[in-house]
Design a protein around this motif. Structure first.
Motif, short mmCIF file in Angstrom:
data_model
loop_
_atom_site.label_atom_id
_atom_site.label_comp_id
_atom_site.label_asym_id
_atom_site.label_seq_id
_atom_site.Cartn_x
_atom_site.Cartn_y
_atom_site.Cartn_z
N GLU A 139 70.33 91.55 25.24
CA GLU A 139 70.30 91.80 23.80
C GLU A 139 71.99 92.20 23.82
OE1 GLU A 139 69.34 92.24 20.20
OE2 GLU A 139 67.84 92.30 21.87
N VAL A 140 72.84 91.58 23.10
CA VAL A 140 74.23 91.38 22.72
C VAL A 140 74.62 92.24 21.38
CG1 VAL A 140 76.45 90.40 23.03
CG2 VAL A 140 74.56 89.56 24.43
N GLY A 141 74.69 93.36 21.54
CA GLY A 141 75.51 94.18 20.15
C GLY A 141 76.95 94.19 20.19
N PRO A 142 77.52 94.59 18.84
CA PRO A 142 79.07 94.65 18.94
C PRO A 142 79.62 95.26 19.96
CG PRO A 142 78.02 95.18 16.80
CD PRO A 142 76.79 95.24 17.65
N ASP A 176 97.28 82.44 21.48
CA ASP A 176 97.58 83.47 20.85
C ASP A 176 97.81 83.26 19.30
OD1 ASP A 176 96.87 85.04 23.14
OD2 ASP A 176 99.12 85.24 23.70
N GLU A 177 98.65 82.53 19.11
CA GLU A 177 99.23 82.19 17.89
C GLU A 177 98.17 81.55 17.04
OE1 GLU A 177 102.93 80.36 18.15
OE2 GLU A 177 103.83 81.82 19.27
N THR A 178 97.56 80.58 17.47
CA THR A 178 96.77 79.74 16.56
C THR A 178 95.41 80.48 15.99
OG1 THR A 178 96.99 78.12 18.15
CG2 THR A 178 95.26 77.62 16.64
N GLY A 179 95.33 80.67 14.76
CA GLY A 179 94.43 81.11 14.02
C GLY A 179 94.27 82.77 14.17
N GLN A 180 95.69 83.19 14.44
CA GLN A 180 95.58 84.52 14.53
C GLN A 180 95.50 85.37 13.18
OE1 GLN A 180 99.53 86.07 15.81
NE2 GLN A 180 100.43 84.35 14.54
N ASP A 181 95.48 84.78 12.07
CA ASP A 181 95.26 85.33 10.77
C ASP A 181 94.08 85.39 10.22
OD1 ASP A 181 98.00 86.23 10.82
OD2 ASP A 181 98.58 84.42 9.88
N ARG A 182 93.05 84.66 10.95
CA ARG A 182 91.76 84.34 10.65
C ARG A 182 90.82 85.31 10.93
NH1 ARG A 182 90.41 79.26 8.71
NH2 ARG A 182 92.15 77.66 8.86
N PRO A 183 89.66 85.82 10.28
CA PRO A 183 88.71 86.58 10.53
C PRO A 183 88.30 86.39 11.80
CG PRO A 183 87.66 85.21 9.00
CD PRO A 183 89.28 84.98 8.95
N VAL A 184 87.62 87.45 12.80
CA VAL A 184 87.10 87.38 13.96
C VAL A 184 85.65 87.66 13.82
CG1 VAL A 184 87.02 88.27 16.30
CG2 VAL A 184 89.13 87.92 15.26
N ALA A 185 84.67 86.75 14.30
CA ALA A 185 83.25 86.88 14.35
C ALA A 185 82.95 87.37 15.86
CB ALA A 185 82.41 85.85 13.82
N LEU A 186 81.64 87.79 15.84
CA LEU A 186 81.16 88.34 17.50
C LEU A 186 79.78 87.65 17.52
CD1 LEU A 186 81.69 92.08 17.06
CD2 LEU A 186 83.28 90.66 17.78
#
Length: 242
Positions: A139-142, A176-186
């Motif tokens: 089980e993997v939660g946040p 580190d720079e690529t997509g740094q302004d995009r939202p992060v999903a888990l």
């Protein structure tokens, strides 16, 4: 049978495939992994390392049920096209992350090596020969060290990579720079769930802030033909506007 939302994969660069196998198969796999690493779920005193690596190299028992799952195969067909990927015989490498200990220094943004050089070594290029499969055995939660994925970052990375095969260990600033302004999903879920991830989707591990160890496999799936402009109208290509 289509088991994934293809449009979500095209937009986000990854998609969750729920219950590739029944939960009890994931539980069985986890029990085998505890035996393999010589630790116990009932004895936290042995959990002294932040990450313990193990692997399935034979596809035995529950691991074979994963790699031979019709639901998984349908998801890979939907993303890479029927005949566009090669079956795995085993699940492969598995980093098991433990709580209650200082985290490992392996949590930088990256993409996995995806291109083989003539000498047999692997690097990262704009002509990838693999996609990434994440398989959950616990089980993997946040808080349970789920993989972080920058949503839509596959489009950003596609714009900066070329045919040159580069060492991913030397590409940290680019990642580190690529997509740094995009939202992060888990990448959260239950035993038996999986994620199909675009080879250009920038992702990272993270510290385990929960209470129970996280069991997950990260397996490359070989493509029949490397991804390149004009070589097909698959979801893999459409996800980077090729």
């Amino acid at each position: 049978m289509q088991s994934v939302d293809v449009q979500q994969f095209i937009a986000d660069g990854f998609v969750k495939v729920e219950q590739v196998v029944p939960r009890e198969v994931g539980d069985e796999a986890r029990a085998l992994l505890w035996q393999r690493i010589g630790l116990s779920p009932d004895d936290p005193s042995g959990w002294t390392q932040p990450v313990v690596w193990t692997a399935d190299l034979t596809g035995e028992g529950p691991f074979g049920e994963f790699v031979n799952s019709p639901r998984l195969h349908a998801a890979l067909d939907a993303v890479a096209g029927p005949g566009g990927w090669q079956r795995r015989g085993s699940v492969g490498n598995m980093p098991i992350r433990f709580p209650r200990v200082p985290p490992a220094e392996d949590r930088g943004w990256h993409v996995d090596a995806n291109t083989q050089r003539p000498d047999g070594t692997w690097g990262v290029s704009g002509r990838p020969a693999t996609l990434l499969l994440l398989v959950l055995f616990s089980e993997v939660g946040p808080d349970d060290a789920p993989t972080r994925i920058r949503v839509g970052s596959q489009r950003d990375l596609a714009k900066v990579l070329t045919e040159e095969v580069r060492d991913p260990m030397q590409m940290g600033p680019l990642f580190d720079e690529t997509g740094q302004d995009r939202p992060v999903a888990l990448a959260t879920g239950s035993p038996g769930d999986a994620y199909v991830v675009h080879p250009f989707a920038v992702h990272a591990a993270q510290e385990h802030l929960g209470t129970e160890p996280r069991f997950m496999a990260q397996a490359p799936v070989m493509l029949t033909t490397p991804l390149a402009p004009g070589n097909g109208a698959t979801a893999l290509a459409r996800a980077i506007d090729w």
